[in-house]
Design an enzyme around this catalytic site. Structure first.
Site, mmCIF file in Angstrom:
data_model
loop_
_atom_site.group_PDB
_atom_site.id
_atom_site.type_symbol
_atom_site.label_atom_id
_atom_site.label_comp_id
_atom_site.label_asym_id
_atom_site.label_seq_id
_atom_site.Cartn_x
_atom_site.Cartn_y
_atom_site.Cartn_z
ATOM 1 N NE ARG A 92 51.482 -18.179 -26.579
ATOM 2 C CZ ARG A 92 51.287 -16.958 -26.070
ATOM 3 N NH1 ARG A 92 51.762 -15.905 -26.685
ATOM 4 N NH2 ARG A 92 50.629 -16.802 -24.927
ATOM 5 C CE1 TYR A 93 53.618 -22.890 -28.255
ATOM 6 C CE2 TYR A 93 51.952 -22.281 -26.649
ATOM 7 C CZ TYR A 93 53.269 -22.305 -27.047
ATOM 8 O OH TYR A 93 54.230 -21.757 -26.245
ATOM 9 N NE ARG A 96 50.293 -26.134 -25.961
ATOM 10 C CZ ARG A 96 51.114 -26.463 -26.961
ATOM 11 N NH1 ARG A 96 50.665 -27.162 -27.993
ATOM 12 N NH2 ARG A 96 52.370 -26.076 -26.942
ATOM 13 C CB CYS A 105 45.757 -13.245 -8.704
ATOM 14 S SG CYS A 105 46.160 -13.373 -10.444
ATOM 15 C CB CYS A 109 53.577 -12.831 -8.250
ATOM 16 S SG CYS A 109 52.509 -14.232 -7.854
ATOM 17 C CB CYS A 112 52.563 -10.818 -12.254
ATOM 18 S SG CYS A 112 51.277 -11.441 -13.349
ATOM 19 N NE ARG A 114 48.730 -13.981 -19.539
ATOM 20 C CZ ARG A 114 48.617 -15.308 -19.403
ATOM 21 N NH1 ARG A 114 48.184 -15.819 -18.276
ATOM 22 N NH2 ARG A 114 48.902 -16.115 -20.415
ATOM 23 C CG ASP A 273 57.854 -14.294 -19.192
ATOM 24 O OD1 ASP A 273 58.458 -14.843 -20.122
ATOM 25 O OD2 ASP A 273 56.984 -14.861 -18.506
ATOM 26 C CG ASP A 310 56.296 -17.904 -22.742
ATOM 27 O OD1 ASP A 310 55.696 -18.171 -23.798
ATOM 28 O OD2 ASP A 310 56.028 -18.397 -21.639
ATOM 29 C CE LYS A 317 55.248 -21.832 -21.129
ATOM 30 N NZ LYS A 317 54.073 -21.238 -21.810
HETATM 31 S S1 SF4 Z 1 52.016 -14.704 -11.532
HETATM 32 FE FE1 SF4 Z 1 50.495 -13.148 -12.031
HETATM 33 S S2 SF4 Z 1 48.737 -14.313 -12.780
HETATM 34 FE FE2 SF4 Z 1 50.030 -15.754 -11.632
HETATM 35 S S3 SF4 Z 1 49.233 -15.699 -9.511
HETATM 36 FE FE3 SF4 Z 1 50.920 -14.228 -9.625
HETATM 37 S S4 SF4 Z 1 49.893 -12.288 -10.049
HETATM 38 FE FE4 SF4 Z 1 48.419 -13.893 -10.570
#
Ligand code: SF4
Length: 357
Positions: A92-93, A96, A105, A109, A112, A114, A273, A310, A317
């Site tokens: 994206r940048y 990097r 994971c 979360c 999340c 993603r 997000d 973002d 960002k």
């Molecule tokens: S935010 Fe998403 S990618 Fe990061 S640890 Fe939690 S579930 Fe995994």
């Protein structure tokens, strides 16, 4: 609550562990059918199940609100896919790239960014990883590689060492940054072997820890972070601003101080997000800015993260913290006004051209 020594991955296991009443089974099953679910034993140990608003439980326990996506929410909220030239790379940048070797994971979360991808896509195959590394090799502008996913620290140390060694062998790659939640949610994984796998002679490895509440920094979590820092791996933090978890100045300030005490520099405070089914977590930007003002007034400069957004669509960002400087007046009276940490404004003169000799 029954102590859990295995990662809990099914709604029935959550109920059996006493993390939710049996009458919530159907709701939890509906959410778990849509989004990945996992709570490690270390996370379960941190939960106060007598508290219906426990800030640890809420981050990981499925909630029916997740099934209500808003029209403005996006499957790929930060636009990874439009910047992915080969599988596993997001460029994206200019200087990097993200390298995503794994999409799993240790925990999942509920907010999340993603969430449509993690726990649902397989890890990169050997051939895909080789192609991703080749992409980095031929793009000499890439100075930094950010290992993310998923959480790269769920990989076995031997596999991590292979990836870090391959990156370290690329002359133009100087920095390897690892984004992870593992030191707080599965601290025993930060073994001497894993720490060694992250070190790349001649290159700098940074670890950016995702942590949202001071209670996540348990004694074992702090010890796991100390193993990384003692090995010469600097640590940064990333925190997601979450309604009901850390959206007050005292809670956020306690977290930032705890991080600095652990030798972890607060780096990002992410505005939530637009991930599907996460509206109940998001604050307004104005609330986030007010929190940043409060932190600026209360805490050492070491404890100040950058409040960032973002931009949806993959535009990267941008800092969205409060402004402290204004240009006021007109013609001969124009000058700056700068706000101090109490919110009081003070005049500051414009820079005038040097006098002619
Ligand atoms: S935010 Fe998403 S990618 Fe990061 S640890 Fe939690 S579930 Fe995994």
């Amino acid at each position: 609550m029954r102590p859990a020594r295995q990662t809990l991955r099914s709604p029935a296991e959550l109920i059996a562990a006493g993390l939710a009443p049996r009458d919530r089974l159907g709701e939890i099953e509906r959410v778990a059918a849509r989004y990945a679910l996992a709570l490690t034993p270390d996370v379960v140990d941190l939960i106060d199940s007598a508290d219906p608003c426990d800030p640890i439980a809420r981050q990981f326990m499925p909630d029916a609100a997740e099934l209500h996506a808003q029209p403005q929410e996006l499957v790929d909220p930060i636009g990874d896919d439009v910047h992915s030239p080969v599988a596993g790379i997001v460029h994206r940048y200019p200087d990097r790239v993200l390298l995503k070797p794994v999409h799993a994971c240790a925990v999942y979360c509920r907010f999340c960014f993603r969430r449509e991808m993690v726990g649902r896509r397989p890890a990169l195959s050997r051939a895909e990883l080789d192609a991703a590394l080749d992409y980095i090799r031929v793009h000499s502008e890439i100075w930094e590689v950010i290992l993310t996913g998923g959480d790269p620290l769920v990989l076995p140390p031997r596999r991590l060492r292979e990836i870090v060694t391959a990156l370290a062998a690329i002359e133009h790659v100087k920095i390897i940054r690892v984004h992870t939640r593992v030191p707080v949610v599965a601290p025993q994984r930060i073994s001497p072997e894993l720490v060694l796998a992250l070190r790349a002679p001649g290159k700098a490895t940074y670890v950016a820890l995702h942590v949202n509440h001071a209670r996540e920094l348990s004694k074992t979590a702090r010890e796991s972070c100390a193993r990384l820092v003692d090995a010469g791996i600097p640590m940064l933090s990333q925190t997601v601003l979450l309604r009901g978890i850390n959206d007050d100045a005292a809670t956020l300030g306690e977290l930032m101080r705890a991080l600095v005490e652990c030798r972890i520099k607060p780096y990002y405070l992410h505005h939530g997000d637009l991930a599907p089914g996460t509206a109940h977590w998001r604050t307004s930007i104005e609330e986030g800015q007010a929190l940043m003002r409060a932190l600026r007034g209360r805490l050492s400069g070491l404890c100040q993260p950058n409040y960032v957004l973002d931009i949806p669509g993959g535009h990267g960002k941008s800092p969205i913290g409060p402004g402290y400087l204004e240009w006021v007046g007109a013609n001969g009276t124009a000058h700056y006004q700068v706000a101090d940490f109490n919110g009081q404004r003070h005049a500051y003169p414009p820079v005038l051209p040097p006098p002619r000799r």
